[in-house]
Design an enzyme around this catalytic site. Structure first.
Site, PDB file in Angstrom:
ATOM      1  N   LYS A   1       7.868-105.988 -26.580  1.00 37.90           N
ATOM      2  CA  LYS A   1       7.357-104.828 -25.848  1.00 37.90           C
ATOM      3  C   LYS A   1       6.349-105.298 -24.801  1.00 37.90           C
ATOM      4  O   LYS A   1       5.646-106.284 -25.029  1.00 37.90           O
ATOM      5  CB  LYS A   1       6.595-103.906 -26.805  1.00 37.90           C
ATOM      6  CG  LYS A   1       7.441-103.106 -27.765  1.00 37.90           C
ATOM      7  CD  LYS A   1       6.550-102.204 -28.622  1.00 37.90           C
ATOM      8  CE  LYS A   1       7.353-101.482 -29.681  1.00 37.90           C
ATOM      9  NZ  LYS A   1       8.274-100.471 -29.148  1.00 37.90           N
TER      10      LYS A   1
ATOM     11  N   ARG B   1      15.040 -98.345 -37.819  1.00 36.02           N
ATOM     12  CA  ARG B   1      16.268 -97.861 -38.474  1.00 36.02           C
ATOM     13  C   ARG B   1      16.822 -98.884 -39.460  1.00 36.02           C
ATOM     14  O   ARG B   1      17.456 -98.524 -40.440  1.00 36.02           O
ATOM     15  CB  ARG B   1      17.292 -97.464 -37.395  1.00 36.02           C
ATOM     16  CG  ARG B   1      17.752 -98.581 -36.527  1.00 36.02           C
ATOM     17  CD  ARG B   1      18.359 -98.085 -35.216  1.00 36.02           C
ATOM     18  NE  ARG B   1      17.323 -97.719 -34.237  1.00 36.02           N
ATOM     19  CZ  ARG B   1      17.585 -97.257 -33.022  1.00 36.02           C
ATOM     20  NH1 ARG B   1      18.822 -97.076 -32.616  1.00 36.02           N
ATOM     21  NH2 ARG B   1      16.594 -96.955 -32.198  1.00 36.02           N
TER      22      ARG B   1
HETATM   23  N1  BES Z   1       8.225 -97.952 -32.861  1.00 40.64           N
HETATM   24  C1  BES Z   1       9.081 -97.768 -31.758  1.00 40.64           C
HETATM   25  C2  BES Z   1       9.151 -96.318 -31.292  1.00 40.64           C
HETATM   26  C3  BES Z   1       7.906 -95.733 -30.708  1.00 40.64           C
HETATM   27  C4  BES Z   1       7.729 -95.681 -29.340  1.00 40.64           C
HETATM   28  C5  BES Z   1       6.949 -95.170 -31.516  1.00 40.64           C
HETATM   29  C6  BES Z   1       6.582 -95.095 -28.812  1.00 40.64           C
HETATM   30  C7  BES Z   1       5.807 -94.603 -31.000  1.00 40.64           C
HETATM   31  C8  BES Z   1       5.627 -94.560 -29.649  1.00 40.64           C
HETATM   32  C9  BES Z   1      10.499 -98.199 -32.118  1.00 40.64           C
HETATM   33  O1  BES Z   1      10.608 -99.195 -33.063  1.00 40.64           O
HETATM   34  C10 BES Z   1      11.123 -98.703 -30.851  1.00 40.64           C
HETATM   35  O2  BES Z   1      10.620 -99.634 -30.313  1.00 40.64           O
HETATM   36  N2  BES Z   1      12.188 -98.062 -30.409  1.00 40.64           N
HETATM   37  C11 BES Z   1      12.858 -98.437 -29.226  1.00 40.64           C
HETATM   38  C12 BES Z   1      14.337 -98.345 -29.489  1.00 40.64           C
HETATM   39  C13 BES Z   1      15.191 -98.957 -28.406  1.00 40.64           C
HETATM   40  C14 BES Z   1      14.983-100.454 -28.351  1.00 40.64           C
HETATM   41  C15 BES Z   1      16.613 -98.639 -28.695  1.00 40.64           C
HETATM   42  C16 BES Z   1      12.449 -97.481 -28.110  1.00 40.64           C
HETATM   43  O3  BES Z   1      12.266 -96.295 -28.388  1.00 40.64           O
HETATM   44  O4  BES Z   1      12.282 -97.929 -26.992  1.00 40.64           O
HETATM   45 ZN    ZN Z   2      10.490-101.149 -32.209  1.00 39.13          ZN
END
Ligand code: BES
Ligand code: ZN
Ligand code: ZN
Length: 504
Positions: free
Chosen positions: A283, A357
């Site tokens: 990230k 997930r």
């Molecule tokens: N923990 C994050 C989701 C999240 C984003 C929680 C912002 C709280 C605030 C999750 O694990 C994630 O990173 N999801 C990705 C999925 C994508 C790679 C398909 C996302 O939402 O960008």
């Molecule tokens: Zn994530």
């Protein structure tokens, strides 16, 4: 903090702040009656209130607050008028927000004790619900995440008195006081866990906190270590955890509130990523800083379990958290890997940041196969996409069962934790089909919340299922009424009210 219920007949003014609720459509004469006997003697106060009300500023509109400082040593030292809008449009949600705002205002004045006469509310709404809502608001308003500040400003509030005329309603009122206090505390427990930074709260520490909550309220907690998780063949969960120096834990919480009913066990599963760096699909820093809160689902589940147990709900509930960190290491899982899962399905990993997930499907499979859950709810800070779709206002929900969803909707109305159902059309299943494995862990940028939810849906077998994506609602960027900047504790109260509907 101590809540007390007092009958007006025996009440003397001992609170530093006196709250007076005002409706927009109440004539001054009627308000006089509301002030009633408790203030009738104190002509100084009554005339000050009347003077304030005759002015143009305070009209009792919803959200209006008016502080009248009496500049004296005797109680009450100040009066806070709370506007609730019109009687016709009055709701418990308005009460919750306005009471919280007023309490914050009174704490700013350094009040130690507060009182509130609820006579004018008793005729409008159910007394038990009214007092529950008030106490919930008072508890929730008194929180600030300042544990790591050297100059902590502890809340001054020590006593909160609820005043009501009829002595025979005391039991009903006290029931509301107890329920509201427990629910407020459940929400704060969830906020506290979620606000703790990842260097302090890792998977092991989260398990310790769950045990603490279990001991305090009375539910059983079993913690599985990495070796036991390996024995359970939770390959997807372990893949996510592998790059972390902190070992994972599988936290299982059990509450048997209805032992006569052997048929129904509600399974709650909370996402428990104590940190999510994204892994190799790393990230950007700005998105990473708040990822200590990626265990908001776990926090909600622990908070809900404590309320369910303390309030002795007549249900059997088991909660499971697959707790770990998503980090980066030479040993970590990679985009392109094909991994297994406890349920036996193979998964192509396209993005290591879609890790939640992967941990959840093993926890879901475990709760059905090993704990015999007959209904499943999972709650998770799962997708950034839900924030784009619904903002921080509503939790996105997927379900395979209208009946179960309707219950959640009822629960949502009681506590004002808003939800919104998203569609689960067959067509969306394309999002999770892989060319090389049974499933893939992301379907790309479109319909991200639905794709993530349906991925989990692949593991719920034939069980009635609710999926709650709280990535938007679990975090607040500002202080407002009963919320504080940071974790909101979203889900704890909502899950309690859902469970209550499942009592038989
Ligand atoms: N923990 C994050 C989701 C999240 C984003 C929680 C912002 C709280 C605030 C999750 O694990 C994630 O990173 N999801 C990705 C999925 C994508 C790679 C398909 C996302 O939402 O960008
Ligand atoms: Zn994530
Ligand atoms: Zn995550």
């Amino acid at each position: 903090m101590i809540f007390k219920c007092k009958s007006i007949k025996s009440y003397t003014n001992k609170a530093e702040t006196k709250f007076i609720v005002c409706f927009e459509d109440t004539e001054l004469e009627n308000l006089d009656l509301t002030l009633g006997s408790e203030l009738a003697l104190d002509t100084e106060i009554v005339s000050k209130i009347k003077f304030t009300l005759s002015g143009d500023d305070f009209k009792g509109k919803n959200g209006q607050l008016q502080t009248i400082n009496l500049f004296r040593d005797q109680c009450p030292k100040n009066i806070i008028l709370i506007g609730l809008g019109t009687k016709e449009a009055f709701t418990l949600d308005k009460l919750r927000k306005n009471i919280a705002k007023a309490v914050k205002e009174s704490v700013k004045l350094k009040s130690k004790s507060m009182d509130l006469n609820i006579e004018s509310l008793g005729s409008l709404l159910d007394l038990h619900e009214t007092t529950r809502t008030i106490c919930e608001a008072v508890v929730m308003a008194n929180y600030k995440f300042d544990k790591y500040k050297s100059d902590k400003k502890a809340s001054t509030l020590e006593d909160f008195n609820i005043i009501y005329a009829e002595e025979n309603e005391v039991e009903n009122i006290n029931k509301g006081i107890n329920e509201g206090t427990v629910l407020g505390q459940a929400n704060l427990l969830a906020r506290f866990l979620c606000n703790e930074p990842s260097n302090v709260l890792g998977p092991v520490e989260l398990a310790i906190e769950a045990k603490k909550a279990g001991e305090e309220s009375g539910f059983e907690v079993e913690v599985f270590d990495e070796a036991s998780i390996k024995e359970l063949k939770m390959e997807a969960f372990l893949a996510v955890s592998r790059a972390s120096a902190k070992p994972p834990t599988l936290i299982v919480m059990r509450y048997h509130g209805n032992p006569d009913n052997k048929e129904e066990i509600i399974g709650l599963v909370g996402k428990g990523l104590t940190y999510d760096s994204g892994g190799l699909s790393i990230k950007p820093t700005a998105s990473m800083v708040s990822m200590k809160s990626d265990m908001g689902g776990a926090a909600a589940v622990i908070g809900a379990m404590s309320a369910i147990t303390k309030l002795k709900a007549k249900v059997n509930v088991i909660a499971v958290i697959a707790a770990c960190e998503n980090m980066i290491d030479g040993n970590g899982y990679r985009p392109g890997d094909i991994i297994g899962s406890m349920g036996g399905k193979t998964i192509e990993v396209l993005n290591t940041d879609a890790e939640g997930r992967l941990t959840l499907v093993d926890a879901v499979h475990y709760i059905i196969e090993k704990e015999h859950a007959t209904k499943v709810l999972d709650i998770a800070t799962l997708t950034g996409a839900v924030l784009s779709a619904l903002g921080s206002t509503a939790t996105g929900v997927l379900s395979n069962n209208d009946f179960f969803y309707n219950m959640l909707e009822q629960a949502s109305k009681i506590c004002d934790e808003k939800i919104w159902r998203l569609p689960t059309f067959e067509d969306y299943k394309e999002l999770i089909k892989s060319d090389v494995a049974d499933l893939k862990n992301t379907g790309g940028p479109n319909a991200g919340t639905i794709g993530a939810g349906l991925f989990i849906g692949e593991f719920v077998q034939d069980k009635p299922w609710l999926h709650l994506d709280i990535a938007g609602t679990s975090w607040s960027n500002k202080d407002s009424d009963y919320e504080s900047k940071g974790a909101t504790g979203a889900g704890a109260r909502l899950l309690y009210h859902l469970i209550k509907q499942l009592e038989d």
